[in-house]
Design a protein around this motif. Sequence first.
Motif, PDB file in Angstrom:
ATOM      1  N   PRO A  13      17.500 -36.642  27.318  1.00 18.70           N
ATOM      2  CA  PRO A  13      17.378 -35.248  26.892  1.00 18.70           C
ATOM      3  C   PRO A  13      18.516 -34.867  25.942  1.00 18.70           C
ATOM      4  N   ALA A  14      18.199 -34.062  24.963  1.00 22.56           N
ATOM      5  CA  ALA A  14      19.245 -33.649  24.018  1.00 22.56           C
ATOM      6  C   ALA A  14      20.195 -32.671  24.700  1.00 22.56           C
TER       7      ALA A  14
ATOM      8  N   MET B 125      25.784 -37.279  36.190  1.00 17.61           N
ATOM      9  CA  MET B 125      24.807 -36.983  35.149  1.00 17.61           C
ATOM     10  C   MET B 125      25.054 -35.597  34.549  1.00 17.61           C
ATOM     11  N   GLU B 126      25.527 -34.710  35.357  1.00 18.03           N
ATOM     12  CA  GLU B 126      25.876 -33.359  34.900  1.00 18.03           C
ATOM     13  C   GLU B 126      27.000 -33.458  33.854  1.00 18.03           C
ATOM     14  N   ARG B 127      28.016 -34.252  34.201  1.00 20.58           N
ATOM     15  CA  ARG B 127      29.198 -34.417  33.346  1.00 20.58           C
ATOM     16  C   ARG B 127      28.833 -35.071  32.011  1.00 20.58           C
ATOM     17  N   MET B 128      27.815 -35.913  32.048  1.00 16.33           N
ATOM     18  CA  MET B 128      27.419 -36.642  30.833  1.00 16.33           C
ATOM     19  C   MET B 128      27.124 -35.673  29.682  1.00 16.33           C
ATOM     20  N   PHE B 129      26.658 -34.488  30.030  1.00 13.97           N
ATOM     21  CA  PHE B 129      26.300 -33.512  28.992  1.00 13.97           C
ATOM     22  C   PHE B 129      27.489 -32.651  28.571  1.00 13.97           C
ATOM     23  N   ASP B 130      28.646 -32.907  29.171  1.00  9.58           N
ATOM     24  CA  ASP B 130      29.848 -32.191  28.729  1.00  9.58           C
ATOM     25  C   ASP B 130      30.529 -32.923  27.576  1.00  9.58           C
TER      26      ASP B 130
ATOM     27  N   PRO C 256      30.611 -34.792  23.739  1.00  4.98           N
ATOM     28  CA  PRO C 256      29.975 -34.358  22.488  1.00  4.98           C
ATOM     29  C   PRO C 256      28.524 -34.814  22.358  1.00  4.98           C
ATOM     30  N   ALA C 257      28.154 -35.945  22.982  1.00 11.42           N
ATOM     31  CA  ALA C 257      26.750 -36.377  23.039  1.00 11.42           C
ATOM     32  C   ALA C 257      26.590 -37.163  24.333  1.00 11.42           C
ATOM     33  N   PRO C 258      25.422 -37.094  24.976  1.00 11.77           N
ATOM     34  CA  PRO C 258      25.281 -37.817  26.247  1.00 11.77           C
ATOM     35  C   PRO C 258      25.338 -39.342  26.088  1.00 11.77           C
ATOM     36  N   ARG C 259      24.892 -39.855  24.910  1.00 14.07           N
ATOM     37  CA  ARG C 259      24.977 -41.305  24.684  1.00 14.07           C
ATOM     38  C   ARG C 259      26.273 -41.587  23.932  1.00 14.07           C
ATOM     39  N   VAL C 260      27.055 -42.533  24.433  1.00 18.85           N
ATOM     40  CA  VAL C 260      28.362 -42.777  23.825  1.00 18.85           C
ATOM     41  C   VAL C 260      28.245 -43.178  22.348  1.00 18.85           C
ATOM     42  N   GLN C 261      27.181 -43.925  22.030  1.00 20.94           N
ATOM     43  CA  GLN C 261      27.020 -44.362  20.628  1.00 20.94           C
ATOM     44  C   GLN C 261      26.802 -43.185  19.684  1.00 20.94           C
TER      45      GLN C 261
ATOM     46  N   ALA D 282      36.820 -36.149  25.655  1.00 26.79           N
ATOM     47  CA  ALA D 282      35.603 -36.245  24.850  1.00 26.79           C
ATOM     48  C   ALA D 282      35.047 -37.659  24.854  1.00 26.79           C
ATOM     49  N   SER D 283      35.905 -38.659  25.094  1.00 26.50           N
ATOM     50  CA  SER D 283      35.421 -40.035  25.223  1.00 26.50           C
ATOM     51  C   SER D 283      36.503 -40.907  25.830  1.00 26.50           C
ATOM     52  N   VAL D 284      36.066 -42.035  26.334  1.00 26.63           N
ATOM     53  CA  VAL D 284      36.997 -43.021  26.891  1.00 26.63           C
ATOM     54  C   VAL D 284      36.960 -44.217  25.942  1.00 26.63           C
ATOM     55  N   VAL D 285      38.134 -44.704  25.544  1.00 23.62           N
ATOM     56  CA  VAL D 285      38.186 -45.767  24.534  1.00 23.62           C
ATOM     57  C   VAL D 285      38.932 -46.993  25.061  1.00 23.62           C
TER      58      VAL D 285
END
Length: 425
Positions: free
Chosen positions: A38-39, A50-55, A57-62, A330-333
């Motif tokens: 889902p967008a 799954m809730e956090r995934m939408f926090d 910048p985009a739910p898919r890391v790519q 915003a991301s884990v690197v």
Amino acid sequence: MKKIHVLLLFCFLLVIVSCQTKESSLKETRKVFPHKMPAEKPDFPLSAAMERMFDYPAPRVQDNELYTTFKYTALEGFDYNGGDGTITRRDPSRPILVGGKYYMWYTKRDTKHLPVGAARADEATDEIPSTDWDLCDIWYATSTDGFKWEEQGVAVPRPPKPNLGWRSVATPDILVWKGKYYLYFQAFNEPSGLKGDWCPISMAYADSPEGPWTHTGKMIFPFGEKGDWDQDQAQDPHPIVYKGKIYLYYKAAYNKWPDVRDRYAVAHGLAIAKDPFGPFEKHPLSPVMNTGHETTYFPYKNGVAALAIRDGNERETIQYAEDGVNFHVASVVSLAPTAAGTFTPDAFTDTNDGRGITWGVCHFTNAGEEGKRHSIIARFDCDLSRDCNDKVFKQTTIYHTPDVYFRQGLGGLKKKRMAESEIKK
Ligand code: AAL
């Protein structure tokens, strides 16, 4: 006859509609996470993960514009005395582009003797450094491509004793403000490690990136009061221009070094000024970042993005604050640059449409063999830019050869572990 047809058609439509309603109400009642990503956050209960995934910048890391991998290149043009440990270059500033040339400033140690280490700081002399950043000056280098550099000389030397910074000046970063240049840096009045890594931030200014630089000889803002997190030091100054003002992020170690080094923690504060000379006012919410051994900040969209690397619960993350103050992961690197200075064309333009970054410089503090350890500056490339979309930087797996893992060996613990497992048999 016609009437029958119409009636049949009506019944048929009724069946279809009722089936569809049944199906959608079934879906509604099932509320299962869909196969198609889902967008937006679905409006039914989700697990915390799954809730956090939408926090993000985009739910898919790519697709996450604040996710990147990092690619490294050794810099050409720097001499390290055959790597014997007597020359160190570290903690580079962000490079800036002026008149077709990149400029960067950094800590340079060029000492006869190797550092004895923070724990033996009381053995340091005028010729023997305690740490790798003791007895240093601020040097600068230029480049036309960001890969090959030419060292130009000292920008800010250690002033004579007892002026502020007489022992060492280190870890500079640059501000361009109304056409003039300001270098903020750490100014040590004692060998680092003696009581701790204690120093304030000082500043030097010039009309041109080539200098000459005038050192103010003053600390730009006081330490915190006794008992405050930043009571002993202010380090890693990192200025950007944001909301019409100078936002200077800085680091302090607290909880407390060196007496209880094992409880060591770091945080970043924010000091804001309308003029490079100050006064700088600490933001009341400081510290504003709970992670990061060094400071790396850049304007992004209408807010500020940061690299939070080493030291802290949120280590190896990119963070974003819409107001430059309240940062969120915003991301884990992986394999992130330490002490990064990023090439950020809009760092000082007071933008509210920050474009992000594609490269910078960083340091490695463990170059050279044991007994010849020194630091080197390197380049990294990445895609944290809104103007670049290079898939190569969006890969999510970095494969290291087994020797990289085996180098993180058990060492002396191996025997103990083996003996323990013997006993259990
Ligand atoms: C760095 C920075 C500061 C510290 C030391 C030199 O990476 O955090 O500059 O004082 O280590």
